[in-house]
Enzyme design. Structure first.
Site, PDB file in Angstrom:
ATOM      1  N   LYS A 129      10.136 -19.262  -7.030  1.00  0.00           N
ATOM      2  CA  LYS A 129       9.363 -18.288  -7.828  1.00  0.00           C
ATOM      3  C   LYS A 129       8.533 -18.981  -8.908  1.00  0.00           C
ATOM      4  O   LYS A 129       7.334 -18.742  -9.029  1.00  0.00           O
ATOM      5  CB  LYS A 129      10.320 -17.287  -8.495  1.00  0.00           C
ATOM      6  CG  LYS A 129       9.662 -16.448  -9.579  1.00  0.00           C
ATOM      7  CD  LYS A 129      10.600 -15.436 -10.185  1.00  0.00           C
ATOM      8  CE  LYS A 129      11.404 -15.912 -11.364  1.00  0.00           C
ATOM      9  NZ  LYS A 129      10.725 -15.868 -12.670  1.00  0.00           N
ATOM     10  N   ASN A 130       9.181 -19.827  -9.698  1.00  0.00           N
ATOM     11  CA  ASN A 130       8.486 -20.370 -10.865  1.00  0.00           C
ATOM     12  C   ASN A 130       7.487 -21.469 -10.524  1.00  0.00           C
ATOM     13  O   ASN A 130       6.746 -21.920 -11.383  1.00  0.00           O
ATOM     14  CB  ASN A 130       9.499 -20.829 -11.922  1.00  0.00           C
ATOM     15  CG  ASN A 130      10.188 -19.629 -12.558  1.00  0.00           C
ATOM     16  OD1 ASN A 130       9.719 -18.496 -12.424  1.00  0.00           O
ATOM     17  ND2 ASN A 130      11.306 -19.863 -13.223  1.00  0.00           N
TER      18      ASN A 130
ATOM     19  N   CYS B 119      11.104 -10.986 -25.944  1.00  0.00           N
ATOM     20  CA  CYS B 119      11.608 -10.335 -24.744  1.00  0.00           C
ATOM     21  C   CYS B 119      13.114 -10.429 -24.725  1.00  0.00           C
ATOM     22  O   CYS B 119      13.716 -11.000 -25.621  1.00  0.00           O
ATOM     23  CB  CYS B 119      10.978 -10.908 -23.487  1.00  0.00           C
ATOM     24  SG  CYS B 119      11.754 -12.384 -22.923  1.00  0.00           S
TER      25      CYS B 119
ATOM     26  N   ARG C  92       9.836 -15.619 -27.320  1.00  0.00           N
ATOM     27  CA  ARG C  92       9.076 -16.476 -26.404  1.00  0.00           C
ATOM     28  C   ARG C  92       7.629 -16.549 -26.875  1.00  0.00           C
ATOM     29  O   ARG C  92       6.725 -16.000 -26.252  1.00  0.00           O
ATOM     30  CB  ARG C  92       9.177 -15.941 -24.972  1.00  0.00           C
ATOM     31  CG  ARG C  92      10.591 -16.049 -24.433  1.00  0.00           C
ATOM     32  CD  ARG C  92      10.718 -15.467 -23.065  1.00  0.00           C
ATOM     33  NE  ARG C  92      10.235 -16.356 -22.023  1.00  0.00           N
ATOM     34  CZ  ARG C  92      10.194 -16.019 -20.737  1.00  0.00           C
ATOM     35  NH1 ARG C  92      10.598 -14.821 -20.364  1.00  0.00           N
ATOM     36  NH2 ARG C  92       9.754 -16.866 -19.832  1.00  0.00           N
TER      37      ARG C  92
ATOM     38  N   ASP D 174      18.310 -20.818 -16.539  1.00  0.00           N
ATOM     39  CA  ASP D 174      18.210 -19.739 -15.545  1.00  0.00           C
ATOM     40  C   ASP D 174      19.467 -19.621 -14.678  1.00  0.00           C
ATOM     41  O   ASP D 174      19.542 -18.728 -13.822  1.00  0.00           O
ATOM     42  CB  ASP D 174      16.972 -19.954 -14.650  1.00  0.00           C
ATOM     43  CG  ASP D 174      15.685 -19.737 -15.428  1.00  0.00           C
ATOM     44  OD1 ASP D 174      15.740 -19.176 -16.530  1.00  0.00           O
ATOM     45  OD2 ASP D 174      14.614 -20.139 -14.929  1.00  0.00           O
TER      46      ASP D 174
ATOM     47  N   ARG E 168      12.720  -8.996  -9.211  1.00  0.00           N
ATOM     48  CA  ARG E 168      11.619  -9.839  -9.692  1.00  0.00           C
ATOM     49  C   ARG E 168      11.732 -11.261  -9.149  1.00  0.00           C
ATOM     50  O   ARG E 168      10.718 -11.943  -8.994  1.00  0.00           O
ATOM     51  CB  ARG E 168      11.640  -9.910 -11.226  1.00  0.00           C
ATOM     52  CG  ARG E 168      11.276  -8.623 -11.876  1.00  0.00           C
ATOM     53  CD  ARG E 168      11.233  -8.786 -13.358  1.00  0.00           C
ATOM     54  NE  ARG E 168      10.235  -9.791 -13.726  1.00  0.00           N
ATOM     55  CZ  ARG E 168       9.755  -9.935 -14.941  1.00  0.00           C
ATOM     56  NH1 ARG E 168      10.161  -9.152 -15.895  1.00  0.00           N
ATOM     57  NH2 ARG E 168       8.870 -10.875 -15.191  1.00  0.00           N
TER      58      ARG E 168
HETATM   59  C1  EPZ Z   1       9.868 -20.818 -17.812  1.00  0.00           C
HETATM   60  O1  EPZ Z   1       9.569 -19.931 -18.877  1.00  0.00           O
HETATM   61  C2  EPZ Z   1      10.471 -19.974 -16.706  1.00  0.00           C
HETATM   62  N1  EPZ Z   1       9.534 -18.945 -16.314  1.00  0.00           N
HETATM   63  C3  EPZ Z   1      11.765 -19.337 -17.183  1.00  0.00           C
HETATM   64  O2  EPZ Z   1      12.344 -18.665 -16.069  1.00  0.00           O
HETATM   65  C4  EPZ Z   1      12.722 -20.434 -17.640  1.00  0.00           C
HETATM   66  O3  EPZ Z   1      13.876 -19.823 -18.175  1.00  0.00           O
HETATM   67  C5  EPZ Z   1      12.055 -21.296 -18.697  1.00  0.00           C
HETATM   68  O4  EPZ Z   1      10.794 -21.826 -18.199  1.00  0.00           O
HETATM   69  C6  EPZ Z   1      12.901 -22.486 -19.128  1.00  0.00           C
HETATM   70  O5  EPZ Z   1      13.255 -23.248 -18.011  1.00  0.00           O
HETATM   71  C7  EPZ Z   1       8.574 -19.226 -15.465  1.00  0.00           C
HETATM   72  O6  EPZ Z   1       8.414 -20.362 -15.015  1.00  0.00           O
HETATM   73  C8  EPZ Z   1       7.712 -18.107 -15.039  1.00  0.00           C
HETATM   74  P1  EPZ Z   1       9.440 -22.375 -21.989  1.00  0.00           P
HETATM   75  P2  EPZ Z   1       8.652 -20.407 -20.092  1.00  0.00           P
HETATM   76  O7  EPZ Z   1       8.041 -22.294 -22.490  1.00  0.00           O
HETATM   77  O8  EPZ Z   1       7.609 -21.314 -19.583  1.00  0.00           O
HETATM   78  C9  EPZ Z   1      10.073 -21.989 -26.740  1.00  0.00           C
HETATM   79  C10 EPZ Z   1      13.410 -16.898 -14.941  1.00  0.00           C
HETATM   80  O9  EPZ Z   1      14.488 -16.276 -15.090  1.00  0.00           O
HETATM   81  N2  EPZ Z   1       8.607 -21.963 -26.824  1.00  0.00           N
HETATM   82  O10 EPZ Z   1       9.937 -23.653 -21.446  1.00  0.00           O
HETATM   83  O11 EPZ Z   1       8.248 -19.194 -20.819  1.00  0.00           O
HETATM   84  C11 EPZ Z   1      10.598 -20.668 -26.169  1.00  0.00           C
HETATM   85  O12 EPZ Z   1      10.727 -19.720 -27.194  1.00  0.00           O
HETATM   86  C12 EPZ Z   1      12.536 -17.244 -16.129  1.00  0.00           C
HETATM   87  O13 EPZ Z   1      12.989 -17.236 -13.835  1.00  0.00           O
HETATM   88  C13 EPZ Z   1       8.006 -21.981 -28.060  1.00  0.00           C
HETATM   89  O14 EPZ Z   1       8.667 -21.993 -29.112  1.00  0.00           O
HETATM   90  O15 EPZ Z   1       9.722 -21.214 -20.935  1.00  0.00           O
HETATM   91  C14 EPZ Z   1      11.904 -21.075 -25.573  1.00  0.00           C
HETATM   92  O16 EPZ Z   1      12.904 -21.046 -26.552  1.00  0.00           O
HETATM   93  C15 EPZ Z   1      13.027 -16.672 -17.417  1.00  0.00           C
HETATM   94  N3  EPZ Z   1       6.642 -21.932 -28.119  1.00  0.00           N
HETATM   95  C16 EPZ Z   1      11.658 -22.514 -25.117  1.00  0.00           C
HETATM   96  O17 EPZ Z   1      10.474 -22.950 -25.801  1.00  0.00           O
HETATM   97  C17 EPZ Z   1       5.867 -21.907 -27.010  1.00  0.00           C
HETATM   98  O18 EPZ Z   1       4.640 -21.888 -27.124  1.00  0.00           O
HETATM   99  C18 EPZ Z   1      11.460 -22.691 -23.617  1.00  0.00           C
HETATM  100  O19 EPZ Z   1      10.387 -21.910 -23.178  1.00  0.00           O
HETATM  101  C19 EPZ Z   1       6.499 -21.906 -25.751  1.00  0.00           C
HETATM  102  C20 EPZ Z   1       7.882 -21.936 -25.683  1.00  0.00           C
END
Ligand code: EPZ
Length: 419
Positions: free
Chosen positions: A22-23, A117, A122, A307, A399
């Site tokens: 998916k991701n 969320c 996020r 995840d 999803r």
């Molecule tokens: C991706 O989300 C995945 N989603 C998530 O999968 C997954 O949990 C996550 O990466 C971590 O592995 C998709 O790929 C669509 P991040 P993403 O930016 O990119 C902080 C699932 O269940 N952060 O790595 O949104 C954020 O708050 C989903 O399949 C900032 O502070 O994750 C978090 O604490 C859920 N500022 C951490 O980084 C930013 O600008 C990790 O978020 C961006 C992120």
């Protein structure tokens, strides 16, 4: 409202084919905005987030059609729209991944600002800082974020946290920039390597994905060649079925997987007493059902994935002893714990950690999935619990899991989807 009905207590046995990731798929679909010709993406799972991304892209002016099962043909039209539709962005945060490609292709993008969320805050500040460092002008007002750039210039960017989404968006934005961009402290997930490979097939020059330093040498234009790309298997779906074998004391062979992608999980499960055997692209997981409790620390890849945190907690709720699960990626990812407690689990959340005292048995109950992976955790608990579990919030599970009730049924679970 859809419900999953599960009668627990069956050991799962058999083979299951793992779907495309998916991701990775969602990001390749967003990346296809940069395609000059057309592209085919294979191994696309039929899940709700993919359908939502199809709608997002259609709204932006991309033609998409299913060629056959799991095969998407994608062709951006001339004159793309730069505004992503609000309701779809609200529905699926991954919509923010169109920002980098649109900024590169048409020099502007406007998007409803995605808020907090259910799994915690996020923000997208790291994405936006990256765009600004590349020379984009970014405005956040009236609940929207607008970015524009007539010209982007390569730069060194150090991410405060190895954010998956920020790494991907910045990588996309830098492809046609003048000069070289270096992303340091980049996310190292296998899905990022997929994107690098995909963009390079389009003519980009990206190196280093999979390490913490990614170097993007800007090119003047991408090639107008058709691209045919097959997506990697979903390591989180695979991990969920591995944990289904562990919690039910079953034996499952996963077909078409890349075992290196979920070593953080399998090495932990070996400590718990689960047997893992790898045979090329297949992996067999066997468990007696008697598991030893272990501590798990959630970290960005290659650490134990967030995840799979809820599913692992469900498994630990039946282990022998006490385990400490510490979540270091998302602030609010324990909302499902109350539901597991309703099924008889003994779990206490303290800040970023859950203290899980193994119990002898779980009992079926009516529960509500608060998000996708939490929903998967409740399914696992239901498979092991005595009696019947009724899960609501199935749309979350849809999803990210392709035909979960069919796949589990084929492994011997007593599970049905009730409309
Ligand atoms: C991706 O989300 C995945 N989603 C998530 O999968 C997954 O949990 C996550 O990466 C971590 O592995 C998709 O790929 C669509 P991040 P993403 O930016 O990119 C902080 C699932 O269940 N952060 O790595 O949104 C954020 O708050 C989903 O399949 C900032 O502070 O994750 C978090 O604490 C859920 N500022 C951490 O980084 C930013 O600008 C990790 O978020 C961006 C992120």
């Amino acid at each position: 409202m859809e419900q999953l009905h599960i009668v627990g207590g069956r050991r799962l046995h058999g083979q299951v084919r793992i779907s495309g990731a998916k991701n990775a798929v969602l990001k390749l679909m967003a990346a296809s905005l940069l395609v000059e010709n057309e592209c085919i993406i294979r191994n696309v799972p039929l899940i709700k987030d993919v359908l939502t991304m199809i709608e997002v892209l259609r709204n932006l002016g991309v033609e998409l059609s299913w060629e056959e099962e799991a095969v998407l043909r994608i062709k951006p039209k001339k004159g793309l729209n730069y505004v992503a539709p609000d309701e779809l962005v609200r529905e699926m945060r991954a919509s923010v991944q169109v920002m980098g490609p649109l900024l590169t292709k048409i020099g502007k993008v406007k998007l409803f600002q995605p808020g907090g969320c259910v799994i915690g805050q996020r923000p997208i500040d790291l994405h936006l800082k990256g765009f600004q460092a590349l020379g984009a002008h970014v405005v956040e007002e009236h609940g929207y974020v607008y970015a524009e750039a007539s010209k982007l210039k390569g730069v060194d960017i150090h991410l405060d946290f190895p954010s998956v989404g920020a790494t991907e968006n910045i990588m996309a934005a830098a492809i046609l920039a003048e000069g070289t961009t270096v992303i340091k402290n980049a996310a190292k997930e296998p899905e990022i390597i997929e994107e690098q490979n995909f963009y390079n097939r389009l003519g980009a020059r990206i190196r280093g994905a999979g390490t913490d330093t990614i170097r993007i040498e800007g090119v003047p234009a991408l090639r107008s060649v058709p691209v045919d790309y097959t997506v990697i298997p979903d390591r989180i779906e695979a991990g969920t079925y591995i944990l289904a074998a562990a919690i039910t004391g079953g034996e499952i062979t996963l077909l078409d997987v890349i075992p290196e992608h979920f070593e953080a999980l399998t090495s932990k499960l070996k400590e718990c007493g689960v047997q893992i055997q790898i045979d090329g692209d297949n992996m067999t997981v066997a468990s007696s059902g008697k598991l030893k409790a272990i501590d798990v620390t959630i970290l960005p890849y290659p650490g134990f994935p967030t995840d799979l945190q809820p599913q692992m907690t469900a498994v630990m709720s039946l282990a022998d002893g006490t385990s400490l699960i510490t979540e270091n990626v998302f602030g609010g990812r324990f909302r499902y714990v109350d539901e597991l407690v309703r099924m008889g689990a003994n779990i206490r959340v303290e800040g970023r950690s859950a203290v899980v005292k193994g119990v002898k048995r779980l009992t079926g109950a009516a529960v509500i999935a608060p998000d996708l992976r939490a929903g998967a955790a409740l399914v696992l608990a239901g498979l092991a619990a005595e009696g019947k579990t009724v899960i609501e919030g199935v749309h979350f599970i849809d999803r990210g899991y392709e035909r979960i009730e069919e796949k589990l049924s084929s492994l011997g679970a007593e599970i049905s989807l009730i409309n």
